[in-house]
Design a protein around this motif. Structure first.
Motif, PDB file in Angstrom:
ATOM      1  N   GLY A 117      -9.165  20.245   1.981  1.00  0.00           N
ATOM      2  CA  GLY A 117     -10.544  19.778   1.939  1.00  0.00           C
ATOM      3  C   GLY A 117     -10.795  18.858   3.113  1.00  0.00           C
ATOM      4  O   GLY A 117      -9.868  18.272   3.674  1.00  0.00           O
ATOM      5  N   SER A 118     -12.053  18.717   3.491  1.00  0.00           N
ATOM      6  CA  SER A 118     -12.380  17.873   4.632  1.00  0.00           C
ATOM      7  C   SER A 118     -12.155  16.405   4.344  1.00  0.00           C
ATOM      8  O   SER A 118     -11.892  15.619   5.253  1.00  0.00           O
ATOM      9  CB  SER A 118     -13.844  18.106   5.046  1.00  0.00           C
ATOM     10  OG  SER A 118     -14.039  19.435   5.447  1.00  0.00           O
ATOM     11  N   ASN A 119     -12.278  16.008   3.098  1.00  0.00           N
ATOM     12  CA  ASN A 119     -12.022  14.636   2.676  1.00  0.00           C
ATOM     13  C   ASN A 119     -11.327  14.651   1.327  1.00  0.00           C
ATOM     14  O   ASN A 119     -11.500  15.577   0.537  1.00  0.00           O
ATOM     15  CB  ASN A 119     -13.323  13.841   2.539  1.00  0.00           C
ATOM     16  CG  ASN A 119     -14.084  13.717   3.840  1.00  0.00           C
ATOM     17  OD1 ASN A 119     -15.165  14.268   3.994  1.00  0.00           O
ATOM     18  ND2 ASN A 119     -13.515  13.003   4.790  1.00  0.00           N
ATOM     19  N   GLY A 120     -10.537  13.610   1.055  1.00  0.00           N
ATOM     20  CA  GLY A 120      -9.992  13.408  -0.283  1.00  0.00           C
ATOM     21  C   GLY A 120      -8.634  14.009  -0.565  1.00  0.00           C
ATOM     22  O   GLY A 120      -8.112  13.870  -1.673  1.00  0.00           O
ATOM     23  N   LYS A 121      -8.024  14.678   0.426  1.00  0.00           N
ATOM     24  CA  LYS A 121      -6.752  15.350   0.171  1.00  0.00           C
ATOM     25  C   LYS A 121      -5.662  14.380  -0.293  1.00  0.00           C
ATOM     26  O   LYS A 121      -4.965  14.624  -1.274  1.00  0.00           O
ATOM     27  CB  LYS A 121      -6.262  16.076   1.436  1.00  0.00           C
ATOM     28  CG  LYS A 121      -7.131  17.214   1.899  1.00  0.00           C
ATOM     29  CD  LYS A 121      -6.532  17.925   3.091  1.00  0.00           C
ATOM     30  CE  LYS A 121      -6.484  17.081   4.344  1.00  0.00           C
ATOM     31  NZ  LYS A 121      -7.823  16.688   4.840  1.00  0.00           N
ATOM     32  N   THR A 122      -5.512  13.299   0.447  1.00  0.00           N
ATOM     33  CA  THR A 122      -4.417  12.377   0.151  1.00  0.00           C
ATOM     34  C   THR A 122      -4.631  11.670  -1.180  1.00  0.00           C
ATOM     35  O   THR A 122      -3.690  11.507  -1.969  1.00  0.00           O
ATOM     36  CB  THR A 122      -4.244  11.364   1.286  1.00  0.00           C
ATOM     37  OG1 THR A 122      -3.933  12.071   2.488  1.00  0.00           O
ATOM     38  CG2 THR A 122      -3.130  10.382   0.996  1.00  0.00           C
ATOM     39  N   THR A 123      -5.858  11.258  -1.454  1.00  0.00           N
ATOM     40  CA  THR A 123      -6.142  10.607  -2.735  1.00  0.00           C
ATOM     41  C   THR A 123      -5.895  11.566  -3.892  1.00  0.00           C
ATOM     42  O   THR A 123      -5.256  11.208  -4.891  1.00  0.00           O
ATOM     43  CB  THR A 123      -7.597  10.111  -2.763  1.00  0.00           C
ATOM     44  OG1 THR A 123      -7.777   9.147  -1.726  1.00  0.00           O
ATOM     45  CG2 THR A 123      -7.919   9.470  -4.098  1.00  0.00           C
ATOM     46  N   THR A 124      -6.378  12.792  -3.775  1.00  0.00           N
ATOM     47  CA  THR A 124      -6.162  13.782  -4.833  1.00  0.00           C
ATOM     48  C   THR A 124      -4.678  14.070  -5.009  1.00  0.00           C
ATOM     49  O   THR A 124      -4.182  14.180  -6.143  1.00  0.00           O
ATOM     50  CB  THR A 124      -6.933  15.075  -4.521  1.00  0.00           C
ATOM     51  OG1 THR A 124      -8.312  14.769  -4.353  1.00  0.00           O
ATOM     52  CG2 THR A 124      -6.766  16.091  -5.636  1.00  0.00           C
ATOM     53  N   LYS A 125      -3.966  14.181  -3.900  1.00  0.00           N
ATOM     54  CA  LYS A 125      -2.509  14.381  -3.966  1.00  0.00           C
ATOM     55  C   LYS A 125      -1.844  13.254  -4.739  1.00  0.00           C
ATOM     56  O   LYS A 125      -0.995  13.488  -5.607  1.00  0.00           O
ATOM     57  CB  LYS A 125      -1.948  14.493  -2.554  1.00  0.00           C
ATOM     58  CG  LYS A 125      -0.434  14.494  -2.455  1.00  0.00           C
ATOM     59  CD  LYS A 125       0.135  13.116  -2.108  1.00  0.00           C
ATOM     60  CE  LYS A 125      -0.328  12.634  -0.758  1.00  0.00           C
ATOM     61  NZ  LYS A 125       0.298  11.317  -0.404  1.00  0.00           N
ATOM     62  N   ASN A 126      -2.226  12.021  -4.446  1.00  0.00           N
ATOM     63  CA  ASN A 126      -1.638  10.877  -5.137  1.00  0.00           C
ATOM     64  C   ASN A 126      -1.997  10.866  -6.619  1.00  0.00           C
ATOM     65  O   ASN A 126      -1.153  10.569  -7.472  1.00  0.00           O
ATOM     66  CB  ASN A 126      -2.088   9.577  -4.478  1.00  0.00           C
ATOM     67  CG  ASN A 126      -1.438   9.357  -3.128  1.00  0.00           C
ATOM     68  OD1 ASN A 126      -0.406   9.943  -2.822  1.00  0.00           O
ATOM     69  ND2 ASN A 126      -2.036   8.521  -2.301  1.00  0.00           N
ATOM     70  N   PHE A 127      -3.256  11.166  -6.915  1.00  0.00           N
ATOM     71  CA  PHE A 127      -3.669  11.235  -8.320  1.00  0.00           C
ATOM     72  C   PHE A 127      -2.862  12.293  -9.079  1.00  0.00           C
ATOM     73  O   PHE A 127      -2.350  12.042 -10.176  1.00  0.00           O
ATOM     74  CB  PHE A 127      -5.161  11.580  -8.420  1.00  0.00           C
ATOM     75  CG  PHE A 127      -6.102  10.452  -8.106  1.00  0.00           C
ATOM     76  CD1 PHE A 127      -5.665   9.145  -7.999  1.00  0.00           C
ATOM     77  CD2 PHE A 127      -7.455  10.705  -7.928  1.00  0.00           C
ATOM     78  CE1 PHE A 127      -6.548   8.105  -7.711  1.00  0.00           C
ATOM     79  CE2 PHE A 127      -8.349   9.679  -7.657  1.00  0.00           C
ATOM     80  CZ  PHE A 127      -7.896   8.373  -7.547  1.00  0.00           C
ATOM     81  N   LEU A 128      -2.765  13.477  -8.494  1.00  0.00           N
ATOM     82  CA  LEU A 128      -2.068  14.573  -9.179  1.00  0.00           C
ATOM     83  C   LEU A 128      -0.577  14.282  -9.314  1.00  0.00           C
ATOM     84  O   LEU A 128       0.030  14.555 -10.367  1.00  0.00           O
ATOM     85  CB  LEU A 128      -2.288  15.884  -8.426  1.00  0.00           C
ATOM     86  CG  LEU A 128      -1.683  17.137  -9.063  1.00  0.00           C
ATOM     87  CD1 LEU A 128      -2.184  17.325 -10.484  1.00  0.00           C
ATOM     88  CD2 LEU A 128      -1.979  18.363  -8.217  1.00  0.00           C
ATOM     89  N   ALA A 129       0.020  13.723  -8.282  1.00  0.00           N
ATOM     90  CA  ALA A 129       1.450  13.376  -8.363  1.00  0.00           C
ATOM     91  C   ALA A 129       1.692  12.364  -9.466  1.00  0.00           C
ATOM     92  O   ALA A 129       2.710  12.429 -10.177  1.00  0.00           O
ATOM     93  CB  ALA A 129       1.934  12.843  -7.021  1.00  0.00           C
ATOM     94  N   ARG A 130       0.778  11.402  -9.617  1.00  0.00           N
ATOM     95  CA  ARG A 130       0.932  10.426 -10.700  1.00  0.00           C
ATOM     96  C   ARG A 130       0.879  11.109 -12.057  1.00  0.00           C
ATOM     97  O   ARG A 130       1.676  10.813 -12.956  1.00  0.00           O
ATOM     98  CB  ARG A 130      -0.173   9.359 -10.594  1.00  0.00           C
ATOM     99  CG  ARG A 130      -0.230   8.406 -11.797  1.00  0.00           C
ATOM    100  CD  ARG A 130       1.059   7.591 -11.927  1.00  0.00           C
ATOM    101  NE  ARG A 130       1.133   6.912 -13.210  1.00  0.00           N
ATOM    102  CZ  ARG A 130       1.705   7.401 -14.306  1.00  0.00           C
ATOM    103  NH1 ARG A 130       2.268   8.627 -14.271  1.00  0.00           N
ATOM    104  NH2 ARG A 130       1.741   6.712 -15.417  1.00  0.00           N
TER     105      ARG A 130
END
Length: 470
Positions: A117-130
């Motif tokens: 995605g153009s924005n939010g990849k790292t935050t979503t990755k962190n959320f999902l990993a948690r």
């Protein structure tokens, strides 16, 4: 990495094995794989990647001193270590990642999620990993390891006991995501949004959309596409997914989303909403600032649901997350002067979202201060997009607009043209000048946003301000 012999590695990457010391073709390595000699440990593999500023071949000796047992090189080096000579070290790194993931998948129950995605990849990755980490061993990228080096390095951390691999895919050029996702063929493909970030490198937003859709095309046909139905370009990827036989799960605020949010409220302490999923209503109290992070949370909840995690469990785990990542809407400072350091990256969409958040969390007796730098990689749209952000800042009634650096001057001129006069908007040449200005300008009750693209480096200014008012 899983244990592999030197011969198996050479075969996987199509290289010429040159043994050293007492090594044989059957010698096994199972340590870290990286292009950074400083991360090496016992039985590690150092990938000597040539670079624009330096050449990894110069650091083979340092890698061996740190414990590396094998070097993957583009030409043999005069260091006492076994080496595999390949035509392209980065291509070899990807090939090794492909082989390791294939073997782990064959032997175990590894599930792979790809996020773009153009924005939010790292935050979503962190959320999902948690969320997934409570279900089993989860491997996810450090920081934003999402390019042709970072993504394979992350993949190579999987072992036979890994249950989930969460991969983040950035797009340096058309075909980048297809290549990286093709290494692992994700079971779940998450597409967050198509925005102006990097649009200059693709020739426009429609070409950016095609690049993001490469993840759906590279995923397993038996897998699931998790799509943001609030973004028309992402929602349109449903046709591609269904043509491949994939299941589609939508997320967003739209009534047609299978996982959706209602009643979003933003405050200085976080973001609240109600998650609607499978006929259930679940309150979410997210500590991360900004309404835009609800979209990332929805994506993580939806992806986790595909993997068997209930929405209730996913929400409970998300509520333990304090910040998305360092330099991403990171609260600093104190009660008197609050700093929001969101300067790891910036695009027109994320810049606008951050400014709106600043306005939303600032009380009537407090003052909004936006410290803004340039947005990079916008190509021919750069001037227009900086104009738009300058206008938005004024229309949101941001009381002090501090623009830093020559590349962002057009943002400043736009703000002044919209009516930000009488020192409400200032333009400063660099971070040091901005720090000195802010040190004398900031006062009790100020709420300060620091935002720019990573290349501008305003995240360091945000850290300095955080320390000043800690």
């Amino acid at each position: 990495m899983i244990a592999l012999s030197l011969a198996e590695i050479a075969e996987a990457i199509g290289g010429e094995l040159r043994l050293a010391g007492t090594d044989t073709a059957g010698t096994v390595v199972d340590g870290t794989v990286d292009t950074d000699s400083r991360t090496m440990g016992p039985r590690s593999i150092f990938v000597a990647k040539p670079g624009a500023e330096t050449d990894g071949h110069h650091f083979v000796g340092a890698a061996v001193d740190a414990g590396a047992a094998l070097a993957i090189v583009e030409h043999a080096v005069d260091v006492e270590v076994s080496q595999i000579v390949v035509a392209d070290a980065v291509v070899a790194l990807g090939a090794l990642a492909r082989e390791v993931v294939r073997r782990v998948r064959e032997k175990g129950d590894l599930k792979i999620v790809g996020i773009t995605g153009s924005n939010g990849k790292t935050t979503t990755k962190n959320f999902l990993a948690r969320i997934l980490s409570d279900e089993g061993e989860t491997v996810a990228p450090v920081k934003s390891f999402n390019n042709e080096v970072g993504a394979p390095v992350t993949m190579l951390r999987v072992t036979e006991t890994t249950r989930f691999l969460v991969s983040e895919f950035g797009a340096a050029a058309p075909g980048s995501i297809a290549h990286l996702a093709g290494l692992v063929e994700p079971d779940v493909a998450v597409v967050l949004m198509v925005g102006m970030a990097h649009a200059g490198g693709f020739g426009g937003i429609e070409e950016t959309a095609k690049a993001k859709s490469e993840l759906v095309a590279a995923a397993r046909a038996t897998g699931t596409a998790v799509l943001n139905v609030d973004d028309a370009r992402v929602a349109a990827m449903r046709d591609l997914a269904e043509s491949r036989g994939m299941r589609v799960v939508g997320f967003g605020q739209s009534p047609v989303a299978e996982v959706r949010a209602q009643g979003i409220e933003v405050s200085a302490s976080g973001t609240r909403c109600v998650i609607e999923s499978a006929g259930r209503s679940i309150p979410l109290d997210l500590r991360v600032l900004g309404a835009h992070h609800i979209t990332n949370a929805l994506a993580a909840i939806a992806a986790a649901g595909v993997l068997g995690v209930s929405a209730e469990d996913a929400v409970a785990r998300l509520e333990t997350v304090e910040i998305a990542e360092r330099w991403r809407m990171q609260p600093l400072g104190n009660e008197r002067v609050r700093i929001i350091n969101d300067a790891y990256n910036a695009s027109p969409d994320s810049m606008a979202a951050a400014l709106r958040t600043l306005a939303q969390i600032t009380g009537p007796d407090e003052r909004t201060v936006a410290v803004l730098g340039a947005m990079s990689e916008l190509g021919e749209s750069a001037g227009e997009e900086h104009d738009r952000i300058g206008l938005l800042a004024v229309r949101l009634n941001i009381r002090r607009i501090v623009v830093v650096g020559p590349e962002a001057r057009r943002l400043y001129l736009s703000a002044v043209g919209e009516g930000s006069w009488d020192s409400e908007a200032v333009h400063l040449p660099d971070q040091d000048a901005a720090f000195e200005y802010l040190r004398s300008e900031l006062r009790d009750g100020d709420r300060v946003l620091v935002k720019s693209s990573n290349s501008v480096g305003l995240r360091h200014l945000g850290d300095r301000l955080g320390e000043l008012f800690s």
